[in-house]
Design an enzyme around this catalytic site. Structure first.
Site, PDB file in Angstrom:
ATOM      1  N   GLU A  85      -3.154  18.238 -10.563  1.00 46.66           N
ATOM      2  CA  GLU A  85      -3.540  18.713 -11.894  1.00 46.66           C
ATOM      3  C   GLU A  85      -5.007  19.109 -11.990  1.00 46.66           C
ATOM      4  O   GLU A  85      -5.736  18.653 -12.878  1.00 46.66           O
ATOM      5  CB  GLU A  85      -3.181  17.637 -12.942  1.00 46.66           C
ATOM      6  CG  GLU A  85      -3.086  18.221 -14.346  1.00 46.66           C
ATOM      7  CD  GLU A  85      -2.540  17.234 -15.362  1.00 46.66           C
ATOM      8  OE1 GLU A  85      -1.532  16.575 -15.072  1.00 46.66           O
ATOM      9  OE2 GLU A  85      -3.124  17.145 -16.438  1.00 46.66           O
ATOM     10  N   LYS A 115       4.204  11.958 -11.072  1.00 45.83           N
ATOM     11  CA  LYS A 115       3.349  11.168 -11.969  1.00 45.83           C
ATOM     12  C   LYS A 115       4.038   9.840 -12.201  1.00 45.83           C
ATOM     13  O   LYS A 115       5.163   9.803 -12.706  1.00 45.83           O
ATOM     14  CB  LYS A 115       3.148  11.892 -13.305  1.00 45.83           C
ATOM     15  CG  LYS A 115       2.095  12.959 -13.229  1.00 45.83           C
ATOM     16  CD  LYS A 115       1.724  13.459 -14.610  1.00 45.83           C
ATOM     17  CE  LYS A 115       0.674  14.541 -14.510  1.00 45.83           C
ATOM     18  NZ  LYS A 115       0.408  15.185 -15.809  1.00 45.83           N
ATOM     19  N   ARG A 133       0.819  -1.229   0.000  1.00 42.78           N
ATOM     20  CA  ARG A 133       0.000   0.000   0.000  1.00 42.78           C
ATOM     21  C   ARG A 133       0.848   1.272   0.000  1.00 42.78           C
ATOM     22  O   ARG A 133       0.371   2.335   0.370  1.00 42.78           O
ATOM     23  CB  ARG A 133      -0.971   0.037   1.176  1.00 42.78           C
ATOM     24  CG  ARG A 133      -1.990  -1.071   1.157  1.00 42.78           C
ATOM     25  CD  ARG A 133      -3.274  -0.633   1.835  1.00 42.78           C
ATOM     26  NE  ARG A 133      -4.245  -1.696   1.827  1.00 42.78           N
ATOM     27  CZ  ARG A 133      -4.437  -2.521   2.842  1.00 42.78           C
ATOM     28  NH1 ARG A 133      -3.715  -2.386   3.935  1.00 42.78           N
ATOM     29  NH2 ARG A 133      -5.341  -3.457   2.754  1.00 42.78           N
ATOM     30  N   HIS A 179       9.033  10.389 -27.691  1.00 40.92           N
ATOM     31  CA  HIS A 179       8.083  11.269 -26.993  1.00 40.92           C
ATOM     32  C   HIS A 179       8.478  12.740 -27.199  1.00 40.92           C
ATOM     33  O   HIS A 179       7.644  13.573 -27.541  1.00 40.92           O
ATOM     34  CB  HIS A 179       8.059  10.917 -25.506  1.00 40.92           C
ATOM     35  CG  HIS A 179       7.191  11.836 -24.698  1.00 40.92           C
ATOM     36  ND1 HIS A 179       5.830  11.927 -24.884  1.00 40.92           N
ATOM     37  CD2 HIS A 179       7.496  12.736 -23.712  1.00 40.92           C
ATOM     38  CE1 HIS A 179       5.332  12.828 -24.047  1.00 40.92           C
ATOM     39  NE2 HIS A 179       6.318  13.332 -23.329  1.00 40.92           N
ATOM     40  N   HIS A 214       0.601  13.081 -27.752  1.00 39.65           N
ATOM     41  CA  HIS A 214       0.123  11.724 -27.440  1.00 39.65           C
ATOM     42  C   HIS A 214      -0.590  11.132 -28.652  1.00 39.65           C
ATOM     43  O   HIS A 214      -0.464   9.929 -28.932  1.00 39.65           O
ATOM     44  CB  HIS A 214      -0.795  11.738 -26.220  1.00 39.65           C
ATOM     45  CG  HIS A 214      -0.043  11.990 -24.938  1.00 39.65           C
ATOM     46  ND1 HIS A 214      -0.630  12.461 -23.801  1.00 39.65           N
ATOM     47  CD2 HIS A 214       1.278  11.841 -24.642  1.00 39.65           C
ATOM     48  CE1 HIS A 214       0.286  12.596 -22.841  1.00 39.65           C
ATOM     49  NE2 HIS A 214       1.451  12.225 -23.335  1.00 39.65           N
ATOM     50  N   LYS A 250       9.189  23.487 -12.806  1.00 39.68           N
ATOM     51  CA  LYS A 250       8.242  22.374 -12.703  1.00 39.68           C
ATOM     52  C   LYS A 250       7.879  22.103 -11.234  1.00 39.68           C
ATOM     53  O   LYS A 250       6.709  21.919 -10.902  1.00 39.68           O
ATOM     54  CB  LYS A 250       8.793  21.114 -13.365  1.00 39.68           C
ATOM     55  CG  LYS A 250       7.890  19.934 -13.064  1.00 39.68           C
ATOM     56  CD  LYS A 250       7.739  18.917 -14.120  1.00 39.68           C
ATOM     57  CE  LYS A 250       6.620  17.949 -13.722  1.00 39.68           C
ATOM     58  NZ  LYS A 250       6.558  16.759 -14.509  1.00 39.68           N
ATOM     59  N   GLU A 306      11.175  19.291 -23.990  1.00 42.10           N
ATOM     60  CA  GLU A 306      10.526  19.515 -22.680  1.00 42.10           C
ATOM     61  C   GLU A 306      11.177  20.710 -21.968  1.00 42.10           C
ATOM     62  O   GLU A 306      10.519  21.438 -21.232  1.00 42.10           O
ATOM     63  CB  GLU A 306      10.625  18.266 -21.783  1.00 42.10           C
ATOM     64  CG  GLU A 306       9.907  17.034 -22.300  1.00 42.10           C
ATOM     65  CD  GLU A 306       8.369  17.051 -22.124  1.00 42.10           C
ATOM     66  OE1 GLU A 306       7.820  18.063 -21.652  1.00 42.10           O
ATOM     67  OE2 GLU A 306       7.743  16.041 -22.487  1.00 42.10           O
ATOM     68  N   ASN A 353       1.190  20.375 -19.822  1.00 43.47           N
ATOM     69  CA  ASN A 353       0.840  19.514 -20.963  1.00 43.47           C
ATOM     70  C   ASN A 353       0.904  20.275 -22.282  1.00 43.47           C
ATOM     71  O   ASN A 353       0.380  19.785 -23.292  1.00 43.47           O
ATOM     72  CB  ASN A 353      -0.560  18.919 -20.775  1.00 43.47           C
ATOM     73  CG  ASN A 353      -0.580  17.980 -19.591  1.00 43.47           C
ATOM     74  OD1 ASN A 353       0.366  17.235 -19.364  1.00 43.47           O
ATOM     75  ND2 ASN A 353      -1.633  18.036 -18.799  1.00 43.47           N
ATOM     76  N   ARG A 412      -1.273  22.933 -13.133  1.00 43.81           N
ATOM     77  CA  ARG A 412      -0.393  21.866 -13.634  1.00 43.81           C
ATOM     78  C   ARG A 412      -0.726  21.480 -15.076  1.00 43.81           C
ATOM     79  O   ARG A 412       0.125  20.961 -15.794  1.00 43.81           O
ATOM     80  CB  ARG A 412      -0.467  20.639 -12.709  1.00 43.81           C
ATOM     81  CG  ARG A 412       0.537  19.571 -13.113  1.00 43.81           C
ATOM     82  CD  ARG A 412       0.736  18.489 -12.090  1.00 43.81           C
ATOM     83  NE  ARG A 412       1.747  17.560 -12.557  1.00 43.81           N
ATOM     84  CZ  ARG A 412       2.342  16.658 -11.809  1.00 43.81           C
ATOM     85  NH1 ARG A 412       2.036  16.555 -10.534  1.00 43.81           N
ATOM     86  NH2 ARG A 412       3.244  15.852 -12.320  1.00 43.81           N
ATOM     87  N   HIS A 457       1.156  18.415 -25.487  1.00 38.62           N
ATOM     88  CA  HIS A 457       1.062  16.972 -25.215  1.00 38.62           C
ATOM     89  C   HIS A 457      -0.207  16.312 -25.743  1.00 38.62           C
ATOM     90  O   HIS A 457      -0.199  15.111 -26.008  1.00 38.62           O
ATOM     91  CB  HIS A 457       1.213  16.699 -23.710  1.00 38.62           C
ATOM     92  CG  HIS A 457       2.645  16.720 -23.265  1.00 38.62           C
ATOM     93  ND1 HIS A 457       3.431  17.846 -23.364  1.00 38.62           N
ATOM     94  CD2 HIS A 457       3.441  15.745 -22.754  1.00 38.62           C
ATOM     95  CE1 HIS A 457       4.637  17.570 -22.901  1.00 38.62           C
ATOM     96  NE2 HIS A 457       4.680  16.303 -22.528  1.00 38.62           N
TER      97      HIS A 457
HETATM   98  N1  GLY Z   1       4.599  15.914 -17.559  1.00 36.48           N
HETATM   99  C1  GLY Z   1       3.592  16.792 -17.114  1.00 36.48           C
HETATM  100  C2  GLY Z   1       3.360  16.734 -15.640  1.00 36.48           C
HETATM  101  O1  GLY Z   1       4.141  16.142 -14.917  1.00 36.48           O
HETATM  102  O2  GLY Z   1       2.388  17.262 -15.170  1.00 36.48           O
END
Ligand code: GLY
Length: 351
Positions: free
Chosen positions: A230, A134, A112, A260, A245, A220, A176, A238, A234, A241
């Protein structure tokens, strides 16, 4: 050792050092450290094992997008179990974004949840994937479809590691890096980074590189600390992105080789075009095209917007048919607009 700490938030703990073994002071006092490393980084893992012999076990991970799956998570869980990891354990991941994403996910579900920390070794992971919590794996042809947001206890950044990256992988992170400064352009950092990327053979151990990577990591970390899950700010991270994607999804279906970061670069250009077409900016696409080309980044999606539309609708961030598009008003000023894919497509394709 340089440290960025964003007031009161664990998400902001990013620590810098010259080599991965400089992480050792951060491990002192830990009773159970387990290492997961990208199989290509055996020398860095050995150096760390030598510098901190208390590490209980070390597991090499294969790190292609195909291996970014639940099997790899189970492999880590099994090795933790076999090595007797308790809930006090710390899982330390050395590698690029795939390693840190998979290890972070495994740590967050093992018993957990145990703690994890990252030593990101690619530019992409140092300025993006390795920071912000993430974690996850790909599922059913969709990237990062399964995962959770759980913050690492720290992220340890050494820009000197970038010297060993193949050029294509380095450039993949460069998109990035530019993305970050398009979102927050601290004192002209975007323009300075375009120049830095354009200037021939980079010296990654130099102060300017350390500073640039650290500054991006700090942007960041700041955004994540203010909005870890997010719900708002946040989303700006993106930028490019949603398109990226979709480009990656299409590339996988066709068996095309697009990284990517390359997809992000192309995606940012499509976002700039959309921003211009919606009247939010003027000449943004042209400006970024010039900058990105100068920095050595690809700018043209091989697939037209109408081909990307289907995948965009299935993006995990789409809500009720609407997608949060991140658009540019200026360098360092982005806004999030909820548009249907059909509206975006019309704006992009109308003459
Ligand atoms: N890669 C975008 C984020 O971490 O929110």
């Amino acid at each position: 050792m340089t440290e960025i700490r964003i007031e009161g938030k664990v998400a902001g703990r990013v620590v810098g050092g010259a080599t991965p073994t400089d992480v050792v002071p951060l491990l002192e006092g830990e009773q159970e450290v387990f290492l997961v490393y990208d199989a290509h980084l055996a020398p860095a893992a050995s150096a760390l094992l030598e510098a901190f012999p208390a590490i209980r076990s070390a597991l090499a991970l294969e790190t292609s997008e195909e291996e970014k799956n639940m099997d790899s998570v189970l492999l880590i869980a099994r090795s933790l179990l076999e090595a007797g990891a308790s809930r006090k354990a710390l899982l330390l991941a050395i590698g690029g974004g795939i390693t840190t994403d998979v290890a972070g996910f495994a740590a967050s579900v093992y018993k957990r949840g145990i703690r994890y920390a990252n030593i990101p070794t690619t530019l992409l992971a140092q300025v993006d994937a390795g920071i912000g919590g993430k974690t996850g794996v790909n599922f059913e042809d969709y990237k990062n479809m399964l995962g959770v947001i759980v913050q690492p206890v720290f992220t340890f950044v050494c820009s000197s590691l970038l010297a060993t990256l193949p050029r294509r992988e380095f450039l993949s992170g460069a998109s990035e890096l530019l993305k970050t400064f398009l979102i927050e352009d601290r004192d002209g950092r975007y323009g300075r980074t375009v120049s830095l990327l354009s200037s021939g053979s980079p010296d990654f151990g130099s102060d300017i590189w350390q500073e640039t990577v650290f500054e991006a990591a700090s942007v960041k970390a700041g955004i994540v600390s203010r909005d870890p899950y997010e719900h708002g700010e946040r989303r700006k991270l993106n930028l490019g992105h949603t398109f990226a994607h979709a480009i990656e999804h299409e590339a996988r279906l066709r068996g095309d080789d697009i990284t990517h970061g390359e997809a992000v670069s192309m995606g940012i250009l499509l976002s700039a075009r959309l921003s211009d077409r919606l009247g939010l900016s003027k000449g943004m696409e042209g400006r970024l095209r010039q900058d990105f080309l100068q920095a050595g980044l690809p700018v043209e999606s091989p697939y037209p917007p109408e081909v990307l539309a289907g995948a965009m609708e299935k993006d995990k961030k789409a809500e009720g048919g609407f997608v949060h598009f991140v658009l540019l008003e200026d360098i360092g000023r982005v806004v999030v607009r909820d548009l249907s894919v059909a509206m975006a497509l019309k704006a992009l394709t109308d003459n």
